[in-house]
Every structure is written in C-alpha cells, then in structure tokens.
Design an enzyme around this catalytic site. Structure first.
Site, PDB file in Angstrom:
ATOM      1  CB  THR A  55      -7.754  34.158  -4.478  1.00  0.00           C
ATOM      2  OG1 THR A  55      -7.465  34.565  -3.607  1.00  0.00           O
ATOM      3  CG2 THR A  55      -9.142  33.913  -5.252  1.00  0.00           C
ATOM      4  N   GLY A  56      -6.113  32.236  -2.612  1.00  0.00           N
ATOM      5  CA  GLY A  56      -5.902  31.591  -2.621  1.00  0.00           C
ATOM      6  C   GLY A  56      -4.437  30.797  -2.312  1.00  0.00           C
ATOM      7  CG  HIS A  57      -1.382  27.402  -0.353  1.00  0.00           C
ATOM      8  ND1 HIS A  57      -1.035  26.371  -0.794  1.00  0.00           N
ATOM      9  CD2 HIS A  57      -0.783  27.974   1.057  1.00  0.00           C
ATOM     10  CE1 HIS A  57       0.015  26.241   0.200  1.00  0.00           C
ATOM     11  NE2 HIS A  57       0.009  26.833   1.462  1.00  0.00           N
ATOM     12  N   GLY A  58      -1.125  30.437  -2.598  1.00  0.00           N
ATOM     13  CA  GLY A  58       0.316  30.318  -3.484  1.00  0.00           C
ATOM     14  C   GLY A  58       0.465  29.129  -3.766  1.00  0.00           C
ATOM     15  CB  VAL A  61       7.367  34.891  -5.599  1.00  0.00           C
ATOM     16  CG1 VAL A  61       7.109  35.614  -6.852  1.00  0.00           C
ATOM     17  CG2 VAL A  61       9.445  36.331  -5.945  1.00  0.00           C
ATOM     18  CB  THR A 104      -5.229  37.179  -3.944  1.00  0.00           C
ATOM     19  OG1 THR A 104      -3.885  36.855  -3.189  1.00  0.00           O
ATOM     20  CG2 THR A 104      -4.671  37.825  -5.464  1.00  0.00           C
TER      21      THR A 104
END
Length: 318
Positions: free
Chosen positions: A219-222, A197, A168
């Site tokens: 950023t990372g695990h949404g 999403v 991201t």
C-alpha cells in the site's frame, strides 16, 4: 506438514485522520478475525485473504469497494489482485465500476478465465457473464469521498494533501497446508485521471505470493511501488535469507531513497513468520497467529488480545 496458520491484513498506509482511527482499527481487526476463522477450520490461504479483503471492501472506512475515492469525473474505478503461492496463479481487475467486491471478480478471473488481468469494459462483461450483480455506482460513494473530490476540484486545492489518506486494503496468509496467498484491493488515487491503473492490479507490485518464499501485499504511492516492483522485491530479499521484517524495511528504504516513495507492506514467509512495516506516518494492520490477535496504527504500536476475547468484543460491537 501441518503449519500453524497465520493471517496479516492492512487497511492502507498514509495518514489516518483522528476521527477515523477507531473505525480503521475495528475494520482491520474484523477482517483478520474473519480470515483466521477460515484458516482455523482448515480452509485455504486463498479463501482467507479473499474473505479478509471482502470484509474491508464492505467497510466504508477504507479506500476499496464501498468508500473508494473518486476519479476526476467523480466516479469510482477500482483495482484488485489475488495470487496463489502454490502455482503462481493470479487474477486481477482494473478500472472496474459498479461492483461491490472487486476482489471476488479478481478471484474469478484467476479461476474461470485463461487470463490474469481484465480491465474496464472487458472486466464488466466478464462480471456479467459470471452472474455478479451490478451495484449502482452511487451505492459505493460515501459522503466523505464526494466531499474530498469536490475539495480537490477547487483551483487552490492540493490533492497531494489528502492523498496521504490512502487506505488500500490487503491480506496475506499461510494455511495449515503451508500454502501462501495474497490479496489487495483499492479505489486508487483521489481525482486520478480516468483509466489510471496503479500498483494494486499489477502482479509483483501490489502483491505477490510464492510458496517457496512467502506472500506480501503493499500500500502507498502506487507509481513509486510500480517503479521498484515492491512486492516481488521483498520476496527477493527473503529468498536471500532476510527475515520478513528485514526484507520489508530494506525494500521500503530502497523505494524511499531511490524514487522518494512512501508506503507500507504486510509479509508472511513460508515458515509463518510475519511483518507489518511502513515508511508513512501510519498504517492500520492486524494479524492473528497462535490464537493471538495483534494490531496497531502507529510505528512501534502493537496491542495484543486473545482471539476469544477479540471475538467477544467484536460481537458486542467494539
């Protein structure tokens, strides 16, 4: 009051494969220099973060714009958000296809619509109404994304393995007027369900900006980021008096202990102090302040160059 402008960018937290390190580094440096160029001329934090993110969307090293990962059907679906710290205005898009720069569309949603988040078909219609040219979906798909998608389809594959290579992109800035802004853009998770999403399009999760405290992009695990509303949580900690670095570490630590999620963040506060912190193995980041460029990928790693020196090597192509 005249502030010294600052920009910080990230190119995603996770695992950056060796052969892509140099490209990711060059990409975040280029983005930071472009954003800073706008700030240096007295431009707004909003313009600076949009330009920095647009630069990374156009760079196939990152999972945003061109180079985005593919969903289960093998298509690119992208999310983006932008936010203005002056009045808390924000614009976001989710699940958009066939657009080169979702961040541009997010900015238009903020400024040319009464809404904050447009999705899928509606976002597509709005883009058409705004005269944004369509980019054929194939144009956004890199060989790398297609390869990964195929591998993840195999019955014995473990998409989680590749998920760590997230990418991201995001930017935060404070301009000479003291206004802050954030922008974040992503292609999401590889082989995600259609219509998924993540945190990026969600205000307070993928990003948040408020002149009273500062701005952050995540950023990372949404799914983990959404559970703890990570961006807003960091600003909350700064409102309680924490430094950007302390606030970032505290929030990332909470996300890890509470929901087992890893990620990374960039932060700038309203007095121009900044941080780039992550709980993953790596995160590409770069910042410019006082005409000094700093950048890194590994924890504890930071390289410094003067902006002039960086711009020279930039024009010579690293």
């Amino acid at each position: 009051g005249r502030m010294k402008p600052v920009i910080v960018v990230h190119g995603g937290a996770g695992r950056i494969f060796k052969e892509r390190e140099a490209g990711c580094c060059a990409g975040v440096v280029r983005a930071a220099l472009r954003g800073y160029g706008i700030l240096k001329q007295g431009g707004s934090a909003l313009d600076a973060v949009e330009e920095a993110v647009r630069s990374m969307e156009d760079d196939p090293h990152f999972n945003a714009g061109c180079g985005s990962v593919l969903n289960e059907k093998g298509e690119v679906e992208m999310d983006a958000i932008i936010m203005d710290g002056k009045n808390l205005d924000s614009g976001a898009v989710s699940a958009v296809k066939c657009i080169a720069n979702p961040i541009k569309l997010a900015r238009l949603v903020m400024e040319k619509s009464k809404h904050m988040l447009l999705t899928d078909h509606g976002a597509h219609l709005f883009a058409q109404a705004m005269g944004i040219p369509e980019t054929p979906g194939e144009k956004l798909i890199t060989e790398r994304s297609r390869e990964r998608w195929k591998r993840n389809l195999e019955p014995d594959s473990n998409p989680e393995e590749f998920q760590k290579d997230l990418g991201t992109v995001g930017a935060v800035a404070i301009d000479s007027e003291g206004n802050v802004a954030c922008a974040t853009s992503t292609g999401g998770l590889s082989n995600k369900l259609i219509g998924r999403v993540g945190d990026t399009a969600c205000i307070g999760s993928g990003g948040y900006a408020d002149n009273r405290s500062g701005a952050t992009s995540t950023t990372g695990h949404g799914e983990s980021i959404m559970k703890v509303v990570l961006a807003r949580l960091i600003l909350y900690h700064m409102e309680q008096g924490m430094s950007p670095e302390m606030a970032a570490d505290t929030a990332l630590d909470y996300m890890k202990t509470r929901v087992g999620g890893l990620g990374g963040v960039i932060v700038v506060n309203n007095s121009g102090e900044w941080a780039a912190r992550f709980s993953t193995k790596q995160m590409s980041w770069a910042t410019v302040k006082d005409d000094q460029l700093q950048y890194g990928i590994y924890a504890g790693e930071s390289h410094t160059k003067s902006v002039d020196e960086a711009l020279t090597s930039e024009s010579e192509g690293f």
